[in-house]
Structure formats: C-alpha cells, structure tokens
Design an enzyme around this catalytic site. Sequence first.
Site, mmCIF file in Angstrom:
data_model
loop_
_atom_site.group_PDB
_atom_site.id
_atom_site.type_symbol
_atom_site.label_atom_id
_atom_site.label_comp_id
_atom_site.label_asym_id
_atom_site.label_seq_id
_atom_site.Cartn_x
_atom_site.Cartn_y
_atom_site.Cartn_z
ATOM 1 N N SER A 289 0.836 -1.198 0.000
ATOM 2 C CA SER A 289 0.000 0.000 0.000
ATOM 3 C C SER A 289 0.871 1.247 0.000
ATOM 4 C CB SER A 289 -0.858 -0.021 1.271
ATOM 5 O OG SER A 289 -1.441 1.234 1.503
ATOM 6 N N TYR B 145 -1.609 -1.058 10.734
ATOM 7 C CA TYR B 145 -1.907 -1.626 9.420
ATOM 8 C C TYR B 145 -0.765 -1.331 8.454
ATOM 9 C CZ TYR B 145 -3.630 -1.667 4.641
ATOM 10 O OH TYR B 145 -3.727 -1.861 3.301
ATOM 11 N N LYS C 231 2.307 -3.845 6.405
ATOM 12 C CA LYS C 231 2.718 -3.834 4.993
ATOM 13 C C LYS C 231 4.220 -3.588 4.879
ATOM 14 C CE LYS C 231 -1.384 -4.477 3.204
ATOM 15 N NZ LYS C 231 -1.703 -5.842 2.752
HETATM 16 C C1 WQD Z 1 -9.326 9.524 1.031
HETATM 17 C C2 WQD Z 1 -9.518 11.006 1.265
HETATM 18 C C3 WQD Z 1 -9.786 11.583 3.581
HETATM 19 C C4 WQD Z 1 -13.608 9.500 4.131
HETATM 20 C C5 WQD Z 1 -6.696 4.584 3.315
HETATM 21 C C6 WQD Z 1 -5.573 3.874 4.033
HETATM 22 C C7 WQD Z 1 -4.683 3.194 3.057
HETATM 23 C C8 WQD Z 1 -5.464 2.275 2.154
HETATM 24 C C9 WQD Z 1 -6.627 2.996 1.538
HETATM 25 C C10 WQD Z 1 -6.327 0.093 2.533
HETATM 26 C C11 WQD Z 1 -8.734 11.549 2.468
HETATM 27 C C12 WQD Z 1 -11.044 11.877 2.803
HETATM 28 C C13 WQD Z 1 -12.454 10.019 3.590
HETATM 29 C C14 WQD Z 1 -14.632 10.409 4.538
HETATM 30 C C15 WQD Z 1 -13.261 12.247 3.791
HETATM 31 N N1 WQD Z 1 -5.910 1.184 2.921
HETATM 32 N N2 WQD Z 1 -12.274 11.370 3.424
HETATM 33 N N3 WQD Z 1 -14.422 11.738 4.342
HETATM 34 O O1 WQD Z 1 -6.893 7.605 3.842
HETATM 35 O O2 WQD Z 1 -6.034 7.842 1.464
HETATM 36 O O3 WQD Z 1 -6.154 5.619 2.496
HETATM 37 O O4 WQD Z 1 -7.397 3.660 2.514
HETATM 38 O O5 WQD Z 1 -6.692 -0.906 2.626
HETATM 39 O O6 WQD Z 1 -3.732 2.481 3.746
HETATM 40 O O7 WQD Z 1 -4.840 4.807 4.798
HETATM 41 O O8 WQD Z 1 -8.233 6.713 1.851
HETATM 42 O O9 WQD Z 1 -10.608 6.729 1.199
HETATM 43 O O10 WQD Z 1 -10.008 6.801 3.656
HETATM 44 O O11 WQD Z 1 -9.573 8.797 2.242
HETATM 45 O O12 WQD Z 1 -13.128 13.480 3.640
HETATM 46 O O13 WQD Z 1 -15.677 10.025 5.060
HETATM 47 O O14 WQD Z 1 -10.903 11.244 1.572
HETATM 48 O O15 WQD Z 1 -9.533 12.551 4.555
HETATM 49 O O16 WQD Z 1 -8.320 12.855 2.137
HETATM 50 P P1 WQD Z 1 -6.774 7.053 2.484
HETATM 51 P P2 WQD Z 1 -9.687 7.188 2.262
#
Ligand code: WQD
Length: 332
Positions: free
Chosen positions: A123, A147, A151
């Site tokens: 990741s 997590y 990885k």
């Molecule tokens: C994306 C953007 C949030 C939800 C995470 C893990 C990573 C991988 C994928 C996997 C950010 C914003 C999100 C919400 C929001 N893990 N957001 N409101 O954080 O880049 O990655 O998932 O298995 O290891 O860290 O992805 O989709 O959670 O967030 O504003 O309700 O959307 O702040 O900027 P992220 P995400």
Amino acid sequence: MILLTGGAGYIGSHTAVELIEAGYDVLIADNFYNSKPEVLDAIEKITGKRPALEEIDVCDVNKVDAMFEKYDIEAVLHFASYKAVGESVEKPLMYYRNDLDTLLTVMEAMKKHGVNNLIFSSSATVYGVPETVPLVEGMPTGCTNPYGWTKYMAEQIIQDVCYAQKDMSAVILRYFNPIGAHKSALIGEQPNGVPNNLMPYITQVASGIRPHLNVFGNDYDTPDGTGVRDYIHVVDIAKGHIAAVKYAMNHKGAEVVNLGTGNGYSVLDIVKTFERVNGVPVPYQIAPRREGDVAQCYANPDKAERLLGWKAEEDLDSMCKDAWEWEKHITK
Ligand code: WQD
C-alpha cells in the site's frame, strides 16, 4: 494454477476475473472473514468459469500445506489480510498476528513446495507522511499506524526471502486508492458497517443510507484545501496484477512497484465528479481533519510502465460511474 489468497475480497475478486479472462486457472483461498461466498457466483457469471475454492484460513499451516499438495500452483497472489486502519490502531496484536502470519504461512508453503512467484498487496501507506509528491518507489518509507507497519514489515520479509532464495521472484505492488467496480456491476467493494474510505461513503450518501459526507478538513495545503489522493480504478489494479504475474514468471528477485495513475484529485473533485456523471446529489459538510491523514499522496507510476508494461487506463468519470452502478446493484 494461480492461487489468490483472499481472492473473494474487493481487489482479489476483480483480479480473479481478469486472470480467468486472460486464460489462467484460478484457485481462491478465502475464509470469507470480510467477503461473501456469492462472489464466486458473480465471478462465474462474468467469466463463464468458476474458480476453484478452498475455504480455509491461510494462517492454518496444515490446511495451507494440504492445498499446495493438492493443486499445481505456479504463482501466489497474496491478498488475504485485515485492512482497516482505525481498527489496527485499536487492535494492533490482531493485525500483526494475522497479517504477518498469513504471509509467513504462505511463503513457508511456497518454499516447501517449490513455488517461486509471489505478488504481494502492499500500500502507498508505507510512504508515511510524504516529503514530496509524486511518490517514487525509492523514496523513504515509514508508517503512521499498525496496518501500515504490517505492509512495511511484509515488504521487508519478502525482500529478505528473495535475497536468501535466489530462485524466488516477487512483485510488491503498492496500491494507491483503489475505487470503482467491475463494469458488470456484479462485483465491487462491500464494507462492513460504516465505511472508512471515501468512495464507499459517497455511494452510501448518494443512495440515502447516510445523510451527508463529512469532508475531513478543508485547510490542507492543496488547491481547494481538501486532501489529495491518487484514485485508481480497481479493474486497472487487477490488470496490474496480470502484468506482475507475467513479469515474475520471467525474472528473479524482488521488485517494488507503485500502482497508481499519477493524478491527484481532492475530496471535492471526487464529490463534484460523482454528482456530475451520475446526476445524483452528494450533500457534504466540512468536518475536522482525520487523525493520521496526509495532505497529498499520489504516485509516479513510471516504474510500472517501464517494468511491467502496465498503465492505468480508466479515468475518474468511469471510476465514479462504476462505483455508483455497483452501489445501486447492492442496495436494490
Ligand atoms: C481519502 C480522502 C480523507 C472518508 C486509506 C488507508 C490506506 C489504504 C486505503 C487500505 C482523504 C477523505 C475520507 C470520509 C473524507 N488502505 N475522506 N471523508 O486515507 O487515502 O487511504 O485507505 O486498505 O492504507 O490509509 O483513503 O478513502 O479513507 O480517504 O473526507 O468520510 O478522503 O480525509 O483525504 P486514504 P480514504
């Protein structure tokens, strides 16, 4: 035969489809901890071919050993792991035990049975808090939650094994933010409970399951103040695995490869694109920043193209459209 541990999950199921369509025989090992057996029906419906299934926990040494005895396995795509960042902070032992145990068990079985090709789901989270973007594979790594550390540690384990076992070949794929679903709308992401990730949350808001999206922070140093990520269509991610399998079968040693598009989009870009292509409103409110989030994270995807001959093809419109078609399929 290609073994997919965790092959009934979100990325595994899309990869199973692409592998079958490319002519490979697929074996799925899954305990359905975070997926459903019906995924196998959907894969069969899409491809006309049902993958073989072993319903086992891949931490179970004896069952994994028996599986490697039973099938002629050429390569292993190791997807099986826990993946919720917040839960990993609450339950670190559960994450370290499961996510390292699954890998160690599978790699020991590979060694014992002379299977030398491994594709591993890593990741972009291993880049920690990036000093600069776009991210290149050689840049410093470091994590902000258990997590991510699983990885990071898994990558180290794989590199060490490849160093010691010269016949071994591994491609470590660092996924950026996989979203969307298969064009058939028969497979997709099915989070348990309240989604943690942006796109499943948006689709649930659009379908009325949740009243509004909380946008976590609008004061980042980004063009519109909201977080920027490299969203990539899950089918492109799946195709990246096919390219990685082909590469692994013809090379030795370990390679780390980003799977991203190279484009950064903000949370509000995603909301607006989703509303435009699907013609549905996504009400949102600005909320405080989420702990552990970084301002920007997107890939330099050049190595994937150079090494694997793979490049993401789907654009954001298609990712948003396919995510919505899938949500409509599961909520109808
Ligand atoms: C994306 C953007 C949030 C939800 C995470 C893990 C990573 C991988 C994928 C996997 C950010 C914003 C999100 C919400 C929001 N893990 N957001 N409101 O954080 O880049 O990655 O998932 O298995 O290891 O860290 O992805 O989709 O959670 O967030 O504003 O309700 O959307 O702040 O900027 P992220 P995400």
